[in-house]
Design an enzyme around this catalytic site. Structure first.
Site, PDB file in Angstrom:
ATOM      1  N   ASN A   8      24.699  -7.529 106.565  1.00 57.64           N
ATOM      2  CA  ASN A   8      25.631  -6.403 106.516  1.00 57.64           C
ATOM      3  C   ASN A   8      25.905  -6.018 107.969  1.00 57.64           C
ATOM      4  O   ASN A   8      25.094  -5.340 108.598  1.00 57.64           O
ATOM      5  CB  ASN A   8      24.967  -5.258 105.733  1.00 57.64           C
ATOM      6  CG  ASN A   8      25.878  -4.053 105.598  1.00 57.64           C
ATOM      7  OD1 ASN A   8      26.979  -4.023 106.158  1.00 57.64           O
ATOM      8  ND2 ASN A   8      25.419  -3.060 104.872  1.00 57.64           N
ATOM      9  N   ARG A  92      28.049  -8.873 103.156  1.00 57.88           N
ATOM     10  CA  ARG A  92      28.708  -7.711 102.565  1.00 57.88           C
ATOM     11  C   ARG A  92      30.014  -7.489 103.314  1.00 57.88           C
ATOM     12  O   ARG A  92      30.019  -7.371 104.537  1.00 57.88           O
ATOM     13  CB  ARG A  92      27.812  -6.479 102.701  1.00 57.88           C
ATOM     14  CG  ARG A  92      28.497  -5.229 102.233  1.00 57.88           C
ATOM     15  CD  ARG A  92      27.524  -4.070 102.159  1.00 57.88           C
ATOM     16  NE  ARG A  92      28.164  -2.943 101.530  1.00 57.88           N
ATOM     17  CZ  ARG A  92      28.388  -1.777 102.144  1.00 57.88           C
ATOM     18  NH1 ARG A  92      27.997  -1.585 103.376  1.00 57.88           N
ATOM     19  NH2 ARG A  92      28.989  -0.813 101.501  1.00 57.88           N
ATOM     20  N   HIS A 181      31.261   0.929  96.840  1.00 63.57           N
ATOM     21  CA  HIS A 181      29.936   0.874  96.197  1.00 63.57           C
ATOM     22  C   HIS A 181      30.023   0.033  94.917  1.00 63.57           C
ATOM     23  O   HIS A 181      29.215   0.205  93.998  1.00 63.57           O
ATOM     24  CB  HIS A 181      29.404   2.264  95.781  1.00 63.57           C
ATOM     25  CG  HIS A 181      29.006   3.161  96.900  1.00 63.57           C
ATOM     26  ND1 HIS A 181      29.151   4.522  96.834  1.00 63.57           N
ATOM     27  CD2 HIS A 181      28.462   2.910  98.108  1.00 63.57           C
ATOM     28  CE1 HIS A 181      28.715   5.074  97.939  1.00 63.57           C
ATOM     29  NE2 HIS A 181      28.294   4.110  98.746  1.00 63.57           N
ATOM     30  N   ARG A 242      30.104  13.181 104.720  1.00 58.67           N
ATOM     31  CA  ARG A 242      31.546  13.096 104.422  1.00 58.67           C
ATOM     32  C   ARG A 242      31.976  14.228 103.498  1.00 58.67           C
ATOM     33  O   ARG A 242      31.235  14.598 102.590  1.00 58.67           O
ATOM     34  CB  ARG A 242      31.863  11.758 103.755  1.00 58.67           C
ATOM     35  CG  ARG A 242      31.799  10.585 104.714  1.00 58.67           C
ATOM     36  CD  ARG A 242      32.008   9.270 103.980  1.00 58.67           C
ATOM     37  NE  ARG A 242      30.887   8.384 104.200  1.00 58.67           N
ATOM     38  CZ  ARG A 242      30.601   7.316 103.459  1.00 58.67           C
ATOM     39  NH1 ARG A 242      31.359   6.996 102.438  1.00 58.67           N
ATOM     40  NH2 ARG A 242      29.555   6.566 103.751  1.00 58.67           N
ATOM     41  N   GLU A 385      21.562  -3.248  96.443  1.00 55.61           N
ATOM     42  CA  GLU A 385      22.806  -3.949  96.767  1.00 55.61           C
ATOM     43  C   GLU A 385      22.533  -5.307  97.392  1.00 55.61           C
ATOM     44  O   GLU A 385      23.255  -6.269  97.137  1.00 55.61           O
ATOM     45  CB  GLU A 385      23.657  -3.075  97.699  1.00 55.61           C
ATOM     46  CG  GLU A 385      24.299  -1.929  96.944  1.00 55.61           C
ATOM     47  CD  GLU A 385      24.773  -0.788  97.827  1.00 55.61           C
ATOM     48  OE1 GLU A 385      23.923  -0.067  98.380  1.00 55.61           O
ATOM     49  OE2 GLU A 385      25.986  -0.618  97.957  1.00 55.61           O
TER      50      GLU A 385
HETATM   51  P1  ADP Z   1      22.601   4.682 101.946  1.00 56.32           P
HETATM   52  O1  ADP Z   1      23.778   5.347 101.345  1.00 56.32           O
HETATM   53  O2  ADP Z   1      22.475   4.895 103.423  1.00 56.32           O
HETATM   54  O3  ADP Z   1      22.354   3.269 101.473  1.00 56.32           O
HETATM   55  P2  ADP Z   1      20.344   5.500 100.308  1.00 56.32           P
HETATM   56  O4  ADP Z   1      20.855   5.130  98.968  1.00 56.32           O
HETATM   57  O5  ADP Z   1      19.121   4.823 100.811  1.00 56.32           O
HETATM   58  O6  ADP Z   1      21.430   5.520 101.430  1.00 56.32           O
HETATM   59  O7  ADP Z   1      20.077   7.087 100.293  1.00 56.32           O
HETATM   60  C1  ADP Z   1      19.649   7.732 101.445  1.00 56.32           C
HETATM   61  C2  ADP Z   1      19.502   9.202 101.129  1.00 56.32           C
HETATM   62  O8  ADP Z   1      18.647   9.376  99.989  1.00 56.32           O
HETATM   63  C3  ADP Z   1      18.803   9.993 102.234  1.00 56.32           C
HETATM   64  O9  ADP Z   1      19.703  10.445 103.196  1.00 56.32           O
HETATM   65  C4  ADP Z   1      18.199  11.134 101.464  1.00 56.32           C
HETATM   66  O10 ADP Z   1      19.156  12.177 101.394  1.00 56.32           O
HETATM   67  C5  ADP Z   1      17.982  10.610 100.065  1.00 56.32           C
HETATM   68  N1  ADP Z   1      16.565  10.421  99.740  1.00 56.32           N
HETATM   69  C6  ADP Z   1      15.795   9.357 100.011  1.00 56.32           C
HETATM   70  N2  ADP Z   1      14.535   9.559  99.543  1.00 56.32           N
HETATM   71  C7  ADP Z   1      14.530  10.771  98.959  1.00 56.32           C
HETATM   72  C8  ADP Z   1      13.543  11.565  98.291  1.00 56.32           C
HETATM   73  N3  ADP Z   1      12.293  11.131  98.122  1.00 56.32           N
HETATM   74  N4  ADP Z   1      13.918  12.771  97.809  1.00 56.32           N
HETATM   75  C9  ADP Z   1      15.188  13.219  97.959  1.00 56.32           C
HETATM   76  N5  ADP Z   1      16.144  12.524  98.591  1.00 56.32           N
HETATM   77  C10 ADP Z   1      15.836  11.329  99.073  1.00 56.32           C
END
Ligand code: ADP
Length: 406
Positions: A8, A92, A181, A242, A385
């Site tokens: 990616n 990706r 997504h 965003r 993903e």
């Molecule tokens: P990306 O969109 O960057 O792929 P992810 O799907 O990994 O992101 O999601 C990242 C976000 O998930 C973090 O910014 C956080 O807000 C949230 N997150 C991750 N772990 C936890 C948790 N244990 N509790 C609440 N929110 C979480």
């Protein structure tokens, strides 16, 4: 064991994983890594092999250097491309426009079509193409496959895919809802019919991908009929940084009254808005902490986030008519039980009841969190993903070998 290298590439970073496509969504990849700050001060390569992390800080002039050095580090640790059976490289690619509804074996023609789509994703597609060119150079004998973030949504009904703006302008500049997504919504939604023990063609569902970026999709019989992201991934739900949907008139207002440039507004809406723009943080763990400390901005940011989520859930319930399941996925969706509860709070009259104990269970597997008597089932299904890209790339690579191309 066969492995796929999943790449990616961003403008100043490369995320990579070496994945066994037969893994389950919650299995760790053999290798995961991140090349940071390409062409900028503070370059570093982080590599995790079997849970063991290393970090090398060095200047990384370009993508070629970054990827080469990453592969060398993998080789030094016994998991390089020649140490394992590497069957494909999966890339990706953010924007597939209207051209791609399936992953593609990369050749000159496909690369030139991805180039043609640069105007739709001027930051993302060029970076993705850099990664493709560099990886093809370093690994020329392996099939390279592009997996598009938009592909799943290609073919949405025109009433959902088109905006109510001037037809001529829209068609000349390819202005329409593409959705993003897609790899995640597809991966997660395909697991739901199994959880329901129903024929996939019979299932109407809503999927909620809530990560740093966030999007919702309405899916009928395996085909999306609507999604919250649009021409770009800025649309729809309020996200980490965003804005999600706003009145487009806000942009004219900021140009005219604040004298802001288009680039400034782009940065404002993409990076300084959403939950972060209101509370100062975009990570939900920090947001939760601030809410506990009774921070008013954090509480407001959270309420806007939930309100926006409920708006989309409500409109997709009407669009689908009958809904069998609502599924949460990605960082926030998989981990934050309060978001899951609040987004569906007090909807018993619509047949949605969350079971608190199930919702609080810290299980990592795909699971139901609705009550036994909830008409609409609510699930948490971990997304992955990279694994989805690996599976698609391995499949296309197999076909290419069968066709005698490799
Ligand atoms: P990306 O969109 O960057 O792929 P992810 O799907 O990994 O992101 O999601 C990242 C976000 O998930 C973090 O910014 C956080 O807000 C949230 N997150 C991750 N772990 C936890 C948790 N244990 N509790 C609440 N929110 C979480």
């Amino acid at each position: 064991m066969a492995y796929v290298l999943v790449l990616n590439s961003g403008s100043s970073s490369i995320k990579f994983q070496l994945v066994n496509p037969e893994n389950s969504a919650t299995d760790d990849p053999l290798v995961s890594g991140l090349v940071e700050q390409i062409g900028e001060p503070g370059g570093a390569i982080n590599v995790k092999v079997n849970g063991e992390k290393t970090r090398e800080e060095l200047e990384i002039p370009d993508h070629t250097f970054g990827l080469k050095r990453s592969l060398e580090i993998m080789s030094e640790r016994g998991v390089g491309p020649t140490d394992v059976e590497l069957v494909a490289v999966g890339h990706r690619v953010v924007h597939g426009g209207r051209l791609f509804s399936e992953p593609q074996l990369l050749n000159d023609q496909i690369i030139s079509m991805i180039e043609d789509l640069i105007p739709l994703a001027p930051l993302h597609n060029p970076a993705n193409l850099d990664g493709i060119r560099v990886a093809q150079q370093i690994l020329p004998d392996i099939p390279h496959v592009a997996v598009f973030d938009t592909a799943f949504f290609n073919g949405m009904p025109p009433a959902a895919a088109l905006y109510a703006i001037n037809n001529e302008v829209a068609s000349k500049y390819d202005v329409r809802r593409y959705g993003f997504h897609g790899t995640s919504h597809e991966f997660v939604s395909q697991q739901v019919p199994k959880l329901l023990d129903k024929d996939p063609m019979e299932v109407n569902q809503i999927t909620l991908h809530l990560g740093n970026g966030a999007s919702a999709a309405a899916i009928r019989g395996g085909h999306p009929i609507d999604t919250s992201m649009g021409l770009t991934p800025l649309a729809g739900l309020a996200m980490g940084t965003r804005s999600g949907d706003i009145d487009p008139g806000i942009i004219f207002h900021l140009v005219r009254q604040a004298g802001m440039s288009i680039d400034e507004i782009d940065k404002l809406l993409n990076r300084q808005s959403g939950v972060k723009g209101i509370s100062g943080v975009n990570d939900f763990r920090q947001l939760r902490q601030m809410i506990e400390e009774e921070d008013a901005d954090a509480w407001l940011a959270y309420n806007i986030y939930i309100h926006q989520l409920r708006r989309f859930i409500g409109s997709y319930m009407i669009a689908l008519g009958r809904v069998d399941a609502i599924t949460y996925t990605a960082g926030v969706g998989e981990n934050d039980s309060e978001v899951r509860q609040d987004a569906l709070y007090n909807l018993d009259m619509y047949g949605i009841k969350i079971d608190d104990e199930r919702n609080e269970s810290p299980n990592r597997d795909p699971r139901e969190i609705s009550a036994a008597d909830s008409d609409i089932k609510v699930f948490v299904v971990p997304t992955n993903e990279e694994l989805a890209i690996a599976q698609k790339a391995a499949h296309i690579a197999d076909e290419a070998r069968e066709a005698g191309l490799f």
